[in-house]
Scaffold this motif. Structure first.
Motif: not given
Length: 81
Positions: A36, A39-44, A46-47
């Motif tokens: 988790e 996944r959150a790290y990768r999304l942030k 990218k953002l």
């Protein structure tokens, strides 16, 4: 969340991110699994990536990426302990 839509301006948002716990920076709860967290790290990342943030936020996005990296490393070290 887009930088151009932040209430209070991006500098205030940057201060908020600096003051958050590593878990809050990544948007996960304490005790989240490493999957988790990753996944959150990768999304942030990218953002907030400077190439995607545009000229408006480029140098601040780099600082946010550093803060996200620090948060990820801190959580990773805590999970090993």
């Amino acid at each position: 969340m887009k930088w151009t839509n932040l209430d209070g301006g991006y500098k205030n948002q940057l201060e908020i991110i600096r003051s958050q716990t590593p878990y809050a920076r990544l948007g996960v709860e304490f005790g989240a699994t490493m999957d988790e967290v990753k996944r959150a790290y990768r999304l942030k990342v990218k953002l907030y990536h400077p190439d995607r943030a545009g000229d408006f936020m480029e140098h601040h996005a780099t600082e946010v990426i550093k803060l996200l990296n620090q948060a990820f490393e801190t959580i990773k070290q805590d999970s090993v302990s």
